[in-house]
Design an enzyme around this catalytic site. Sequence first.
Site, PDB file in Angstrom:
ATOM      1  N   GLY A  75      27.284  17.569  41.674  1.00  0.00           N
ATOM      2  CA  GLY A  75      26.985  18.908  42.460  1.00  0.00           C
ATOM      3  C   GLY A  75      28.003  18.665  43.806  1.00  0.00           C
ATOM      4  O   GLY A  75      28.595  17.434  43.918  1.00  0.00           O
ATOM      5  N   THR A  79      35.146  15.068  47.618  1.00  0.00           N
ATOM      6  CA  THR A  79      34.562  13.648  48.425  1.00  0.00           C
ATOM      7  C   THR A  79      35.706  12.583  48.005  1.00  0.00           C
ATOM      8  O   THR A  79      36.430  12.717  47.114  1.00  0.00           O
ATOM      9  CB  THR A  79      33.493  13.175  47.964  1.00  0.00           C
ATOM     10  OG1 THR A  79      32.536  14.482  48.154  1.00  0.00           O
ATOM     11  CG2 THR A  79      33.113  12.098  48.593  1.00  0.00           C
ATOM     12  N   HIS A  81      36.227   8.420  47.920  1.00  0.00           N
ATOM     13  CA  HIS A  81      35.692   7.285  47.980  1.00  0.00           C
ATOM     14  C   HIS A  81      36.926   6.181  48.141  1.00  0.00           C
ATOM     15  O   HIS A  81      37.995   6.396  47.562  1.00  0.00           O
ATOM     16  CB  HIS A  81      35.100   6.836  46.389  1.00  0.00           C
ATOM     17  CG  HIS A  81      33.931   7.821  46.358  1.00  0.00           C
ATOM     18  ND1 HIS A  81      32.862   8.009  47.057  1.00  0.00           N
ATOM     19  CD2 HIS A  81      33.656   8.872  45.055  1.00  0.00           C
ATOM     20  CE1 HIS A  81      31.983   8.958  46.670  1.00  0.00           C
ATOM     21  NE2 HIS A  81      32.602   9.389  45.379  1.00  0.00           N
ATOM     22  N   GLY A 147      25.468  13.608  46.094  1.00  0.00           N
ATOM     23  CA  GLY A 147      25.745  14.537  45.278  1.00  0.00           C
ATOM     24  C   GLY A 147      25.279  14.172  44.016  1.00  0.00           C
ATOM     25  O   GLY A 147      25.422  12.876  43.634  1.00  0.00           O
ATOM     26  N   CYS A 176      33.720  17.844  51.269  1.00  0.00           N
ATOM     27  CA  CYS A 176      32.374  18.731  50.877  1.00  0.00           C
ATOM     28  C   CYS A 176      32.662  20.062  51.028  1.00  0.00           C
ATOM     29  O   CYS A 176      31.827  21.065  51.044  1.00  0.00           O
ATOM     30  CB  CYS A 176      31.239  18.339  51.533  1.00  0.00           C
ATOM     31  SG  CYS A 176      30.834  16.489  51.253  1.00  0.00           S
TER      32      CYS A 176
END
Length: 216
Positions: A75, A79, A81, A147, A176
């Site tokens: 969800g 994002t 990382h 998420g 987000c």
Amino acid sequence: MENKPLVFLKDYKLFWVLQKQILDRKMKYFNKKYNFLICAEHNHVYTIGRNSKFPNFLMFSNTYKKIPILKVDRGGDVTYHGPGQLVCYFILDLCLFNYDINLLLRFLENFILYILLKYQILGFRIINQAGIWVMVQNYFQKICSIGLKIRHYITMHGFSLNIKNNLNYSNYIRPCGIKKYGITSLYTEKNFSFYIKIKSLLKNILSSFFNFLILI
């Protein structure tokens, strides 16, 4: 200047496949006893959740255009990382939380708030916005993203906690999908960068609570 990797970095796709393999085995054998926590620090990658929209990617410089962009099954929205960020994945049976995803989300949020308080950082929840925030000069800044995916009452994915990652990589997205808030890290707020210490603390608390099998 780019932060040096804090631990051996791992490819996001490999962990995505690993999560799905573990989930499939849990489903096949209906094994509620073994639940898994996976901790990782990834190479640079942008991930797009099920609810994401490409307009949440802003104008890239040539440097950031080289970063992989992956559409994933969690969800949430867009994002980032990368090095200096701790990512924790949970493959667990939702029966631990009375089959209530909201109860699990509140647990994860409270757990992150506790971790932040250990390092004298006051975090907040925002209604209808998953994740944890801190107040910086009267503006909310996101320090942890959450998420999840649920399949047959088994979870995948988890949260990412910013420790000492390069925040510039988040300038090229709306993290987000939120326009009015920014991104911060433990290092930015408290000059704290001991990734290994936090990872150890996370593992010790979560593994004792759930009796997880830990994968590094």
